[in-house]
Write an enzyme that holds these catalytic residues in place. Structure first.
Site, PDB file in Angstrom:
ATOM      1  CB  THR A  33      -0.920   0.026   1.238  1.00 51.22           C
ATOM      2  OG1 THR A  33      -0.102  -0.109   2.414  1.00 51.22           O
ATOM      3  CG2 THR A  33      -1.937  -1.094   1.201  1.00 51.22           C
TER       4      THR A  33
ATOM      5  CD  GLN B 236       7.230   7.033  -3.711  1.00 54.08           C
ATOM      6  OE1 GLN B 236       7.012   8.217  -3.909  1.00 54.08           O
ATOM      7  NE2 GLN B 236       8.425   6.582  -3.347  1.00 54.08           N
ATOM      8  CG  ASP B 237       9.234   2.523  -3.322  1.00 60.00           C
ATOM      9  OD1 ASP B 237       8.851   3.652  -3.679  1.00 60.00           O
ATOM     10  OD2 ASP B 237      10.387   2.297  -2.900  1.00 60.00           O
TER      11      ASP B 237
ATOM     12  NE  ARG C 140       1.019   0.482   8.885  1.00 59.21           N
ATOM     13  CZ  ARG C 140       1.715   1.236   9.723  1.00 59.21           C
ATOM     14  NH1 ARG C 140       2.004   0.802  10.910  1.00 59.21           N
ATOM     15  NH2 ARG C 140       2.146   2.413   9.334  1.00 59.21           N
TER      16      ARG C 140
ATOM     17  CB  ALA D 198       9.857   0.246   6.267  1.00 59.49           C
TER      18      ALA D 198
ATOM     19  CB  THR E 200      17.439   3.350   3.005  1.00 60.04           C
ATOM     20  OG1 THR E 200      17.579   4.776   3.053  1.00 60.04           O
ATOM     21  CG2 THR E 200      17.677   2.809   4.401  1.00 60.04           C
TER      22      THR E 200
ATOM     23  CD  GLU F 142      18.438   8.693   6.996  1.00 58.77           C
ATOM     24  OE1 GLU F 142      18.314   9.369   5.962  1.00 58.77           O
ATOM     25  OE2 GLU F 142      18.595   9.200   8.111  1.00 58.77           O
TER      26      GLU F 142
ATOM     27  CE1 TYR G 229      13.314   3.779   7.127  1.00 62.41           C
ATOM     28  CE2 TYR G 229      15.235   5.057   6.460  1.00 62.41           C
ATOM     29  CZ  TYR G 229      14.171   4.228   6.136  1.00 62.41           C
ATOM     30  OH  TYR G 229      13.974   3.837   4.838  1.00 62.41           O
TER      31      TYR G 229
ATOM     32  CE  LYS H 174      13.933   0.414   5.689  1.00 59.34           C
ATOM     33  NZ  LYS H 174      13.306  -0.502   4.717  1.00 59.34           N
TER      34      LYS H 174
ATOM     35  NE  ARG I 173       9.027  10.241  -0.826  1.00 61.01           N
ATOM     36  CZ  ARG I 173       9.765   9.468  -0.053  1.00 61.01           C
ATOM     37  NH1 ARG I 173       9.233   8.398   0.537  1.00 61.01           N
ATOM     38  NH2 ARG I 173      11.036   9.713   0.141  1.00 61.01           N
TER      39      ARG I 173
HETATM   40  P1  NAP Z   1       5.899   4.021   2.339  1.00 59.97           P
HETATM   41  O1  NAP Z   1       5.138   4.729   1.274  1.00 59.97           O
HETATM   42  O2  NAP Z   1       6.022   4.646   3.686  1.00 59.97           O
HETATM   43  O3  NAP Z   1       5.256   2.563   2.504  1.00 59.97           O
HETATM   44  C1  NAP Z   1       5.530   1.758   3.622  1.00 59.97           C
HETATM   45  C2  NAP Z   1       4.653   0.531   3.580  1.00 59.97           C
HETATM   46  O4  NAP Z   1       4.964  -0.298   4.706  1.00 59.97           O
HETATM   47  C3  NAP Z   1       3.136   0.817   3.660  1.00 59.97           C
HETATM   48  O5  NAP Z   1       2.462  -0.069   2.798  1.00 59.97           O
HETATM   49  C4  NAP Z   1       2.805   0.473   5.108  1.00 59.97           C
HETATM   50  O6  NAP Z   1       1.450   0.084   5.314  1.00 59.97           O
HETATM   51  C5  NAP Z   1       3.728  -0.720   5.313  1.00 59.97           C
HETATM   52  N1  NAP Z   1       3.942  -1.062   6.714  1.00 59.97           N
HETATM   53  C6  NAP Z   1       4.291  -0.233   7.729  1.00 59.97           C
HETATM   54  N2  NAP Z   1       4.374  -0.907   8.886  1.00 59.97           N
HETATM   55  C7  NAP Z   1       4.063  -2.208   8.605  1.00 59.97           C
HETATM   56  C8  NAP Z   1       3.970  -3.390   9.379  1.00 59.97           C
HETATM   57  N3  NAP Z   1       4.194  -3.382  10.699  1.00 59.97           N
HETATM   58  N4  NAP Z   1       3.641  -4.537   8.754  1.00 59.97           N
HETATM   59  C9  NAP Z   1       3.393  -4.560   7.420  1.00 59.97           C
HETATM   60  N5  NAP Z   1       3.463  -3.475   6.629  1.00 59.97           N
HETATM   61  C10 NAP Z   1       3.798  -2.301   7.216  1.00 59.97           C
HETATM   62  O7  NAP Z   1       7.402   3.732   1.847  1.00 59.97           O
HETATM   63  P2  NAP Z   1       8.008   3.740   0.362  1.00 59.97           P
HETATM   64  O8  NAP Z   1       8.487   5.113   0.066  1.00 59.97           O
HETATM   65  O9  NAP Z   1       7.102   3.047  -0.560  1.00 59.97           O
HETATM   66  O10 NAP Z   1       9.325   2.880   0.583  1.00 59.97           O
HETATM   67  C11 NAP Z   1       9.290   1.459   0.430  1.00 59.97           C
HETATM   68  C12 NAP Z   1      10.455   0.863   1.193  1.00 59.97           C
HETATM   69  O11 NAP Z   1      11.678   1.364   0.686  1.00 59.97           O
HETATM   70  C13 NAP Z   1      10.465   1.162   2.684  1.00 59.97           C
HETATM   71  O12 NAP Z   1      10.998   0.030   3.333  1.00 59.97           O
HETATM   72  C14 NAP Z   1      11.437   2.329   2.808  1.00 59.97           C
HETATM   73  O13 NAP Z   1      12.007   2.367   4.092  1.00 59.97           O
HETATM   74  C15 NAP Z   1      12.430   1.977   1.730  1.00 59.97           C
HETATM   75  N6  NAP Z   1      13.129   3.088   1.088  1.00 59.97           N
HETATM   76  C16 NAP Z   1      12.410   4.128   0.583  1.00 59.97           C
HETATM   77  C17 NAP Z   1      13.072   5.148  -0.075  1.00 59.97           C
HETATM   78  C18 NAP Z   1      12.323   6.314  -0.667  1.00 59.97           C
HETATM   79  O14 NAP Z   1      12.971   7.337  -0.944  1.00 59.97           O
HETATM   80  N7  NAP Z   1      11.026   6.192  -0.909  1.00 59.97           N
HETATM   81  C19 NAP Z   1      14.477   5.091  -0.230  1.00 59.97           C
HETATM   82  C20 NAP Z   1      15.153   3.985   0.281  1.00 59.97           C
HETATM   83  C21 NAP Z   1      14.465   2.980   0.929  1.00 59.97           C
HETATM   84  P3  NAP Z   1       0.294   1.178   5.644  1.00 59.97           P
HETATM   85  O15 NAP Z   1      -0.117   1.719   4.316  1.00 59.97           O
HETATM   86  O16 NAP Z   1      -0.752   0.363   6.295  1.00 59.97           O
HETATM   87  O17 NAP Z   1       0.931   2.206   6.539  1.00 59.97           O
HETATM   88  N1  GDD Z   2      10.149  15.682   5.882  1.00 58.12           N
HETATM   89  C1  GDD Z   2      10.668  16.914   5.935  1.00 58.12           C
HETATM   90  N2  GDD Z   2       9.853  17.955   6.290  1.00 58.12           N
HETATM   91  N3  GDD Z   2      11.962  17.075   5.652  1.00 58.12           N
HETATM   92  C2  GDD Z   2      12.460  18.324   5.673  1.00 58.12           C
HETATM   93  C3  GDD Z   2      11.683  19.438   6.004  1.00 58.12           C
HETATM   94  C4  GDD Z   2      10.312  19.245   6.341  1.00 58.12           C
HETATM   95  O1  GDD Z   2       9.578  20.168   6.659  1.00 58.12           O
HETATM   96  N4  GDD Z   2      12.468  20.537   5.925  1.00 58.12           N
HETATM   97  C5  GDD Z   2      13.687  20.138   5.570  1.00 58.12           C
HETATM   98  N5  GDD Z   2      13.695  18.786   5.413  1.00 58.12           N
HETATM   99  C6  GDD Z   2      14.868  17.978   5.067  1.00 58.12           C
HETATM  100  C7  GDD Z   2      15.126  16.831   6.055  1.00 58.12           C
HETATM  101  O2  GDD Z   2      15.762  17.335   7.228  1.00 58.12           O
HETATM  102  C8  GDD Z   2      16.020  15.950   5.185  1.00 58.12           C
HETATM  103  O3  GDD Z   2      17.362  16.424   5.239  1.00 58.12           O
HETATM  104  C9  GDD Z   2      15.493  16.173   3.768  1.00 58.12           C
HETATM  105  O4  GDD Z   2      14.641  17.333   3.834  1.00 58.12           O
HETATM  106  C10 GDD Z   2      14.689  15.002   3.204  1.00 58.12           C
HETATM  107  O5  GDD Z   2      13.716  14.616   4.167  1.00 58.12           O
HETATM  108  P1  GDD Z   2      12.577  13.532   3.814  1.00 58.12           P
HETATM  109  O6  GDD Z   2      11.891  13.907   2.565  1.00 58.12           O
HETATM  110  O7  GDD Z   2      11.766  13.351   5.045  1.00 58.12           O
HETATM  111  O8  GDD Z   2      13.418  12.228   3.446  1.00 58.12           O
HETATM  112  P2  GDD Z   2      14.659  11.510   4.157  1.00 58.12           P
HETATM  113  O9  GDD Z   2      15.865  11.753   3.296  1.00 58.12           O
HETATM  114  O10 GDD Z   2      14.766  11.838   5.585  1.00 58.12           O
HETATM  115  O11 GDD Z   2      14.224   9.979   4.059  1.00 58.12           O
HETATM  116  C11 GDD Z   2      13.692   9.430   2.846  1.00 58.12           C
HETATM  117  O12 GDD Z   2      14.725   8.931   2.055  1.00 58.12           O
HETATM  118  C12 GDD Z   2      15.437   7.806   2.605  1.00 58.12           C
HETATM  119  C13 GDD Z   2      16.529   7.446   1.606  1.00 58.12           C
HETATM  120  O13 GDD Z   2      17.626   8.279   1.766  1.00 58.12           O
HETATM  121  C14 GDD Z   2      12.675   8.349   3.242  1.00 58.12           C
HETATM  122  O14 GDD Z   2      11.967   7.951   2.093  1.00 58.12           O
HETATM  123  C15 GDD Z   2      13.371   7.139   3.832  1.00 58.12           C
HETATM  124  O15 GDD Z   2      12.410   6.090   4.024  1.00 58.12           O
HETATM  125  C16 GDD Z   2      14.439   6.686   2.849  1.00 58.12           C
HETATM  126  O16 GDD Z   2      15.098   5.544   3.328  1.00 58.12           O
END
Ligand code: NAP
Ligand code: GDD
Length: 322
Positions: A11, A13-14, A36, A83, A126, A128, A150, A154, A185
């Site tokens: 459910t 984004q990815d 959830r 996650a 990630t 991160e 986080y 990870k 997103r």
């Molecule tokens: P997202 O939109 O936050 O989706 C997270 C998913 O995990 C949702 O479907 C959520 O379900 C599910 N979930 C949360 N807690 C759970 C639990 N206890 N049991 C089963 N499912 C659970 O994240 P995303 O951006 O698609 O990212 C996908 C994955 O890639 C994540 O593991 C994230 O940490 C990792 N990642 C993301 C990025 C990025 O930039 N997007 C980069 C690197 C790695 P609900 O809908 O019910 O909340």
């Molecule tokens: N969310 C958020 N909100 N971030 C902000 C804001 C704000 O108002 N203002 C500045 N930022 C800065 C954060 O401090 C961070 O440096 C950057 O924007 C990106 O924040 P996020 O978009 O929340 O992403 P992230 O980099 O912390 O984490 C995402 O990317 C990771 C991969 O590097 C998430 O998708 C993680 O799940 C993923 O692993």
């Protein structure tokens, strides 16, 4: 004969983009549904595939539900995308984050080992994990230094994936994905927070946008491109780990300027810096080197940051006008 895939985090984004990709390739797609929230299926609905995926109730913290999901789906490919993925929240909920993102991944690996050790496994690692970066451009050989609960959780999942590959012979791969965004997103992440606010300000519904550290730099790509890399990893003969990134980094400030400029507005007039959005420890800059993914998977990003941000602003304008 169609293949079966199981996606945790279907459910998210990815999960939505990966489901669409796999359905287009003829897979039968199963997803773990943690139930959830009240409208967790909105992303699958936006992509028009809500009725095409098969949902199985379960939770990453419940090993028995994962064993059942593996048995019911008969999946040959398992993508662990589930996650608690918001870095900011991980300081408020460090134990939950460790349980879901760290132990949860081990639960999925155990379910694969127990039910079908021949199934191929993908772990959503990630950038991160690089945190306080130890090299100007991060690749698969760069040492990790996580800066958030986080990132720590990870990293546990990442090493567990390597360990199950080396000790149990699982075909387990880790994609070290840099930030990737899209109109799907979550609104808490900075790109979508910005594009939603820009659309809202343009339509006269909001005046200011409150942000934290806009000097932070990220390597941002399009989620639709990145899920292709996940699939490609599981099609390789050998499991391995890959960095997936664009190789370009941009400040939050410049990303914002792209969004405001797209609708003829400026950041200076609307952005207010709010200390509440600063983090206890920041990842100042991320910049990935995707050379291995390009060479071995034949993968390359297709969408520029300007294309990505304008696509997101346009989608938020459309949603808000309805
Ligand atoms: P997202 O939109 O936050 O989706 C997270 C998913 O995990 C949702 O479907 C959520 O379900 C599910 N979930 C949360 N807690 C759970 C639990 N206890 N049991 C089963 N499912 C659970 O994240 P995303 O951006 O698609 O990212 C996908 C994955 O890639 C994540 O593991 C994230 O940490 C990792 N990642 C993301 C990025 C990025 O930039 N997007 C980069 C690197 C790695 P609900 O809908 O019910 O909340
Ligand atoms: N969310 C958020 N909100 N971030 C902000 C804001 C704000 O108002 N203002 C500045 N930022 C800065 C954060 O401090 C961070 O440096 C950057 O924007 C990106 O924040 P996020 O978009 O929340 O992403 P992230 O980099 O912390 O984490 C995402 O990317 C990771 C991969 O590097 C998430 O998708 C993680 O799940 C993923 O692993």
């Amino acid at each position: 004969m169609s293949k079966q895939a199981l996606i945790t985090g279907i459910t998210g984004q990815d999960g939505a983009y990966l489901s669409r990709l796999l359905l287009n390739k003829g897979y039968e797609v199963y997803g773990l549904l943690a139930r959830r929230g009240s409208d967790t299926l909105w992303r699958l609905r936006e992509l028009g595939i809500e009725g095409e995926v098969k949902l199985i109730d379960g939770d990453l913290t419940d090993l028995s539900s994962l064993i059942r999901a593996l048995e019911v789906s008969k999946a040959q490919e398992v993508y662990n995308l589930g996650a608690q993925s918001f870095v900011g929240t991980s300081w408020q909920q460090p134990v939950l984050t460790a349980q879901v993102d760290g132990v949860g991944a081990i639960n999925v690996l155990e379910a694969v080992r127990i039910v079908n050790p021949k199934a191929r496994f993908y772990q959503a690692s990630t950038s991160e994990m690089f945190g306080l970066i130890q090299a100007e451009k991060q690749d698969e050989t760069t040492p990790f230094y996580p800066r958030s609960p986080y990132g720590v959780a990870k990293l546990m999942a990442h090493w567990a994936t390597v360990n199950y590959r080396e000790s149990h012979g699982l075909h387990a791969s880790s994609g070290i994905l840099f930030n990737h965004e899209s109109p799907l997103r979550g609104i808490e992440f900075v790109t979508r927070k910005v594009t939603h606010a820009v659309a809202s300000i343009k339509l006269g519904r909001q005046k200011e946008l409150r942000l934290g550290n806009i000097d932070a730099k990220r390597d941002w790509g399009f989620a639709g491109d990145y899920v292709e890399a996940m699939w490609l990893m599981l099609q390789q003969e050998q499991a391995d780990d890959y960095v997936v990134a664009t190789g370009k980094t941009t400040t939050v400030r410049d990303m914002c300027e792209i969004a405001f400029a797209h609708v003829g507005l400026t950041l200076q007039e609307h952005v207010v810096i709010d200390p509440n959005f600063f983090r206890p420890a920041e990842v100042d800059v991320l910049l990935g080197n995707p050379a291995k993914a390009e060479a071995k998977l034949g993968w390359a990003p297709k969408t520029s940051l300007v294309q990505l941000i304008t696509m997101m602003v346009d989608a938020d304008m459309r949603r808000l006008k309805v």
